[in-house]
Design an enzyme around this catalytic site. Structure first.
Site, PDB file in Angstrom:
ATOM      1  CG  ASP A   1       1.566   4.973   5.747  1.00 55.07           C
ATOM      2  OD1 ASP A   1       1.144   4.003   6.404  1.00 55.07           O
ATOM      3  OD2 ASP A   1       1.986   6.000   6.290  1.00 55.07           O
TER       4      ASP A   1
ATOM      5  CG  ASP B   1      -0.065  -0.044   2.521  1.00 50.38           C
ATOM      6  OD1 ASP B   1       0.362   1.016   2.989  1.00 50.38           O
ATOM      7  OD2 ASP B   1       0.168  -1.155   3.043  1.00 50.38           O
TER       8      ASP B   1
END
Length: 292
Positions: free
Chosen positions: A211, A209
């Protein structure tokens, strides 16, 4: 020593290793308690492997509660010569996209609720962490990951946060300003303890991802992490097999950073002031240096 015994610490999504011959499980206990789970031993080619799922099978242990000291002590007692950590992480830079891998070579430790050393009152040691990753093992692991199709980034700074919550937006922006590349919850104190145990350490970070800093992307959640994690974990398992096969034909040489003998320059407590009980406890970790 020319024989490799590779310790694999599997992070989120990596709970098994493919292709192990002579597979067997060992329940062990150390002076620092039980490790996260049973050690899974076997071999691929001529290389012995010892696998340990960091969070336990079923992912039942939080990042804070992982028994880091017991994990490293168990691997050391099992005869492991080198440790490869595989860990899910978030990206703090545009260049590291979800689904890609980063062979981090530096760490910033922002954890605060974990036991971070084997040493203590009665036997004090100060190991160097200037170069926390073994460049030889890191390079070999990156080569193996690329060979099985992973998009690989070599080098990068890993920010270790306490967790288990993900970052706030302000924190995520701050870590970017610091120049950090990826963020995770488990590489520290794992790398520090591996150094104290004189075990060369490398890490393959699986980016899941961005974040929460990237405005055009949904903030990190378990749902989107799990989707990418499944893809990453399949590649990671292949990379471990590839690495072991490559090591089968490679003679093991000492870590160029001197990890194999780093305690020679780290033990500071005078022999007359050393606690016998502490020395006994430390035999599995530091017996080479203490008894030399």
């Amino acid at each position: 020593m020319s024989k490799w015994t590779l310790g694999i610490i599997g992070g989120s999504g990596l709970y098994e290793i493919d292709g192990l011959e002579d597979r067997r499980e060992e329940q062990v206990e150390t002076a620092w308690g039980k490790p996260s789970d049973a050690l899974v031993r076997g071999r691929i080619g001529k290389v012995e492997l010892v696998f340990l799922p960091r969070h336990g099978k079923g992912h039942r242990i939080t990042p804070t509660d992982v028994p880091y000291r017991a994990n490293i002590a168990a691997l050391k007692a099992a005869g492991v010569t080198d440790i490869l950590s595989i860990s899910a992480c978030g990206s703090l830079q545009e260049v590291y996209a979800p689904g890609e891998f980063v062979a981090a070579d530096q760490f910033i430790d922002r954890t605060f609720a974990r036991d971070k050393t084997f040493f203590g009152a009665g036997m004090v040691a100060h190991v160097s962490m200037a170069e926390p990753v073994c460049p030889r093992l890191s390079g070999l692991a990156a080569d193996a990951a690329e060979a099985v199709g992973a998009k690989m980034h070599r080098g990068g700074t890993y920010l270790a946060m306490e967790g288990p919550q993900f970052s706030s937006l302000a924190e995520s922006k701050l870590y970017r300003q610091w120049g950090c590349d990826v963020i995770g919850m488990t590489a520290m104190p794992e790398a520090k303890l591996a150094r104290e145990a004189e075990l060369p350490y490398a890490i393959l970070c699986m980016v899941t991802d961005y974040d929460c800093w990237r405005a055009e992307t949904e903030a990190v959640s378990v749902t989107n992490v799990l989707e990418i994690m499944g893809q990453n974990s399949a590649l990671a398992r292949k990379a471990v097999v590839e690495l072991a096969e490559r090591l089968s034909g490679t003679e093991r040489t000492p870590d160029p950073n001197g990890t194999d003998t780093c305690l020679d320059y780290a033990l500071i407590t005078a022999p007359s002031a050393r606690d016998p009980e502490m020395l006994d406890r430390l035999q599995v970790i530091a017996g080479r240096a203490l008894n030399g």
